[in-house]
Motif scaffolding. Structure first.
Motif, PDB file in Angstrom:
ATOM      1  N   THR A  26       0.828  -1.200   0.000  1.00 56.69           N
ATOM      2  CA  THR A  26       0.000   0.000   0.000  1.00 56.69           C
ATOM      3  C   THR A  26       0.861   1.248   0.000  1.00 56.69           C
ATOM      4  O   THR A  26       1.896   1.302   0.649  1.00 56.69           O
ATOM      5  CB  THR A  26      -0.896   0.005   1.248  1.00 56.69           C
ATOM      6  OG1 THR A  26      -1.637  -1.209   1.292  1.00 56.69           O
ATOM      7  CG2 THR A  26      -1.865   1.172   1.218  1.00 56.69           C
TER       8      THR A  26
ATOM      9  N   VAL B 227      -2.324   7.676  -1.092  1.00 59.70           N
ATOM     10  CA  VAL B 227      -2.873   8.266  -2.319  1.00 59.70           C
ATOM     11  C   VAL B 227      -2.444   9.714  -2.491  1.00 59.70           C
ATOM     12  O   VAL B 227      -2.480  10.254  -3.599  1.00 59.70           O
ATOM     13  CB  VAL B 227      -4.415   8.190  -2.341  1.00 59.70           C
ATOM     14  CG1 VAL B 227      -4.889   6.752  -2.358  1.00 59.70           C
ATOM     15  CG2 VAL B 227      -5.024   8.963  -1.170  1.00 59.70           C
TER      16      VAL B 227
ATOM     17  N   VAL C 145      -2.967   3.776   3.198  1.00 61.58           N
ATOM     18  CA  VAL C 145      -3.565   4.312   1.984  1.00 61.58           C
ATOM     19  C   VAL C 145      -3.694   5.833   2.067  1.00 61.58           C
ATOM     20  O   VAL C 145      -3.738   6.525   1.052  1.00 61.58           O
ATOM     21  CB  VAL C 145      -4.932   3.643   1.720  1.00 61.58           C
ATOM     22  CG1 VAL C 145      -5.971   4.061   2.753  1.00 61.58           C
ATOM     23  CG2 VAL C 145      -5.427   3.936   0.306  1.00 61.58           C
TER      24      VAL C 145
ATOM     25  N   ILE D  60     -11.380   9.459  -5.891  1.00 58.87           N
ATOM     26  CA  ILE D  60     -11.227   8.557  -7.031  1.00 58.87           C
ATOM     27  C   ILE D  60     -10.810   7.169  -6.584  1.00 58.87           C
ATOM     28  O   ILE D  60     -11.354   6.157  -7.049  1.00 58.87           O
ATOM     29  CB  ILE D  60     -10.219   9.141  -8.034  1.00 58.87           C
ATOM     30  CG1 ILE D  60     -10.784  10.426  -8.663  1.00 58.87           C
ATOM     31  CG2 ILE D  60      -9.884   8.120  -9.130  1.00 58.87           C
ATOM     32  CD1 ILE D  60      -9.787  11.193  -9.494  1.00 58.87           C
ATOM     33  N   ALA D  61      -9.846   7.079  -5.665  1.00 61.65           N
ATOM     34  CA  ALA D  61      -9.377   5.767  -5.213  1.00 61.65           C
ATOM     35  C   ALA D  61     -10.479   5.008  -4.495  1.00 61.65           C
ATOM     36  O   ALA D  61     -10.634   3.793  -4.677  1.00 61.65           O
ATOM     37  CB  ALA D  61      -8.161   5.939  -4.305  1.00 61.65           C
ATOM     38  N   HIS D  62     -11.252   5.689  -3.671  1.00 61.39           N
ATOM     39  CA  HIS D  62     -12.348   5.027  -2.967  1.00 61.39           C
ATOM     40  C   HIS D  62     -13.428   4.582  -3.950  1.00 61.39           C
ATOM     41  O   HIS D  62     -13.927   3.453  -3.879  1.00 61.39           O
ATOM     42  CB  HIS D  62     -12.943   5.972  -1.931  1.00 61.39           C
ATOM     43  CG  HIS D  62     -14.104   5.393  -1.192  1.00 61.39           C
ATOM     44  ND1 HIS D  62     -15.399   5.808  -1.388  1.00 61.39           N
ATOM     45  CD2 HIS D  62     -14.170   4.409  -0.252  1.00 61.39           C
ATOM     46  CE1 HIS D  62     -16.207   5.129  -0.612  1.00 61.39           C
ATOM     47  NE2 HIS D  62     -15.500   4.270   0.087  1.00 61.39           N
ATOM     48  N   LYS D  63     -13.762   5.452  -4.897  1.00 59.28           N
ATOM     49  CA  LYS D  63     -14.863   5.173  -5.816  1.00 59.28           C
ATOM     50  C   LYS D  63     -14.495   4.117  -6.855  1.00 59.28           C
ATOM     51  O   LYS D  63     -15.251   3.153  -7.072  1.00 59.28           O
ATOM     52  CB  LYS D  63     -15.264   6.470  -6.520  1.00 59.28           C
ATOM     53  CG  LYS D  63     -16.400   6.323  -7.517  1.00 59.28           C
ATOM     54  CD  LYS D  63     -16.693   7.625  -8.234  1.00 59.28           C
ATOM     55  CE  LYS D  63     -17.349   8.620  -7.312  1.00 59.28           C
ATOM     56  NZ  LYS D  63     -17.753   9.859  -8.019  1.00 59.28           N
ATOM     57  N   GLU D  64     -13.338   4.289  -7.488  1.00 54.97           N
ATOM     58  CA  GLU D  64     -13.005   3.460  -8.645  1.00 54.97           C
ATOM     59  C   GLU D  64     -12.056   2.309  -8.328  1.00 54.97           C
ATOM     60  O   GLU D  64     -12.035   1.329  -9.055  1.00 54.97           O
ATOM     61  CB  GLU D  64     -12.396   4.339  -9.745  1.00 54.97           C
ATOM     62  CG  GLU D  64     -13.284   5.486 -10.204  1.00 54.97           C
ATOM     63  CD  GLU D  64     -14.582   5.025 -10.867  1.00 54.97           C
ATOM     64  OE1 GLU D  64     -14.699   3.822 -11.190  1.00 54.97           O
ATOM     65  OE2 GLU D  64     -15.476   5.868 -11.062  1.00 54.97           O
ATOM     66  N   ARG D  65     -11.267   2.436  -7.262  1.00 48.28           N
ATOM     67  CA  ARG D  65     -10.295   1.379  -6.965  1.00 48.28           C
ATOM     68  C   ARG D  65     -10.615   0.644  -5.673  1.00 48.28           C
ATOM     69  O   ARG D  65      -9.795  -0.130  -5.179  1.00 48.28           O
ATOM     70  CB  ARG D  65      -8.882   1.967  -6.924  1.00 48.28           C
ATOM     71  CG  ARG D  65      -8.472   2.595  -8.250  1.00 48.28           C
ATOM     72  CD  ARG D  65      -6.956   2.694  -8.379  1.00 48.28           C
ATOM     73  NE  ARG D  65      -6.357   3.566  -7.389  1.00 48.28           N
ATOM     74  CZ  ARG D  65      -6.241   4.898  -7.535  1.00 48.28           C
ATOM     75  NH1 ARG D  65      -6.712   5.488  -8.625  1.00 48.28           N
ATOM     76  NH2 ARG D  65      -5.675   5.629  -6.595  1.00 48.28           N
ATOM     77  N   ARG D  66     -11.786   0.908  -5.110  1.00 54.26           N
ATOM     78  CA  ARG D  66     -12.289   0.187  -3.938  1.00 54.26           C
ATOM     79  C   ARG D  66     -11.316   0.265  -2.764  1.00 54.26           C
ATOM     80  O   ARG D  66     -11.112  -0.715  -2.045  1.00 54.26           O
ATOM     81  CB  ARG D  66     -12.595  -1.268  -4.298  1.00 54.26           C
ATOM     82  CG  ARG D  66     -13.577  -1.422  -5.442  1.00 54.26           C
ATOM     83  CD  ARG D  66     -13.840  -2.848  -5.814  1.00 54.26           C
ATOM     84  NE  ARG D  66     -14.579  -3.539  -4.773  1.00 54.26           N
ATOM     85  CZ  ARG D  66     -14.877  -4.833  -4.821  1.00 54.26           C
ATOM     86  NH1 ARG D  66     -14.476  -5.561  -5.839  1.00 54.26           N
ATOM     87  NH2 ARG D  66     -15.556  -5.388  -3.839  1.00 54.26           N
ATOM     88  N   ALA D  67     -10.760   1.442  -2.565  1.00 57.79           N
ATOM     89  CA  ALA D  67      -9.887   1.668  -1.408  1.00 57.79           C
ATOM     90  C   ALA D  67     -10.783   1.966  -0.210  1.00 57.79           C
ATOM     91  O   ALA D  67     -10.955   3.116   0.206  1.00 57.79           O
ATOM     92  CB  ALA D  67      -8.927   2.818  -1.692  1.00 57.79           C
TER      93      ALA D  67
ATOM     94  N   ARG E 280     -18.642  -1.115 -10.180  1.00 61.58           N
ATOM     95  CA  ARG E 280     -17.673  -0.756  -9.139  1.00 61.58           C
ATOM     96  C   ARG E 280     -17.593  -1.796  -8.035  1.00 61.58           C
ATOM     97  O   ARG E 280     -16.593  -1.896  -7.334  1.00 61.58           O
ATOM     98  CB  ARG E 280     -18.060   0.589  -8.522  1.00 61.58           C
ATOM     99  CG  ARG E 280     -17.852   1.770  -9.459  1.00 61.58           C
ATOM    100  CD  ARG E 280     -18.363   3.042  -8.847  1.00 61.58           C
ATOM    101  NE  ARG E 280     -18.073   4.193  -9.686  1.00 61.58           N
ATOM    102  CZ  ARG E 280     -18.783   5.318  -9.690  1.00 61.58           C
ATOM    103  NH1 ARG E 280     -19.815   5.443  -8.866  1.00 61.58           N
ATOM    104  NH2 ARG E 280     -18.453   6.311 -10.485  1.00 61.58           N
TER     105      ARG E 280
END
Length: 253
Positions: A14, A17, A25, A69-76, A120
């Motif tokens: 990890t 971001v 993260v 973006i990381a939370h929404k698109e990369r499931r962080a 997603r």
């Protein structure tokens, strides 16, 4: 780098971001630098009747943008906590209004299309709203996050649309879930809503959510979001034109 961060990096590779530092993260330094003072967000032109809109920060903040973006698109998913805390800070001033004394405040996420949620693998706004509600309850407020809106029609993707096109695109695309609201009504406490989203751009989607709630008699105290874009749209369907100016403090709402 702390021992915990080193172990996290070793286990999962990890990186932050915000600064790409190995470990969490979101590293402690980047988290400490997150926006602390919510601001009024005023899309230009402002959709007619849009409730007071508050953002924790600007979407031009590179760390906030990367978190969303990381939370929404990369499931962080670990970012749901700091994002929810930012959303709670934006909603707090609305929840604490004297006119809502004695009311249960509903944090109502702007709904995503089912196909988008399936792609997603999660609904990011719902997840962040739940964290924000928990944070506000811990501060002594009668708040809960409720998923009472649905997409009744399928709007097209709004990425390349200007202000007028966005308003037309989302017009009457949402509806309230009557059964969920009736269950809340049976509990007896008067309710009011704060519409929540991760990012507000032109305000068109938030305004449609506000309309759908008002259509079933739910008062909307305001709109709260993690971040607001700093854009001005021509209002004639042309694409958004970026411009920079300081967002005004929440006292100006």
């Amino acid at each position: 780098m702390s021992l915990l961060d080193a172990l996290l990096d070793l286990a999962a590779g990890t990186v932050c971001v915000g600064c790409a530092r190995p470990g969490r993260v979101l590293c402690l330094a980047c988290e400490a630098a997150l926006p602390l003072r919510p601001r009024a967000a005023r899309p230009t032109p402002r959709p007619a009747g849009l409730a007071p809109t508050v953002a924790a920060g600007g979407y031009d903040d590179p760390v906030v943008r990367a978190m969303v973006i990381a939370h929404k698109e990369r499931r962080a998913f670990a970012l749901a906590r700091p994002l929810g805390d930012l959303l709670a800070s934006a909603a707090a001033g609305l929840v604490e209004r004297p006119c809502l004394a004695g009311s249960r405040v509903l944090l109502v996420p702007v709904p995503s299309r089912p196909a988008v949620v399936a792609r997603r693998g999660h609904d990011p706004v719902q997840r962040v709203a739940r964290r924000a509600a928990a944070r506000l309850r811990a501060a002594g407020h009668d708040v809960r996050a409720v998923d009472v809106l649905r997409q009744s029609e399928r709007p097209q993707d709004q990425g390349d649309l200007g202000g007028a096109q966005r308003r037309e695109n989302v017009r009457r695309t949402m509806a309230a879930r009557g059964a969920a609201l009736r269950r809340l009504a049976r509990e007896g406490a008067p309710v009011a809503a704060v519409v929540v989203d991760d990012v507000v751009t032109t305000g068109s989607t938030a305004r449609e959510a506000q309309r759908a709630l008002a259509a079933v008699g739910v008062s909307v105290a305001g709109i709260a979001c993690v971040a607001a874009t700093d854009v001005r749209t021509a209002g004639d369907g042309s694409p958004p034109i970026a411009y920079r100016r300081p967002m005004e403090p929440d006292s100006a709402i």
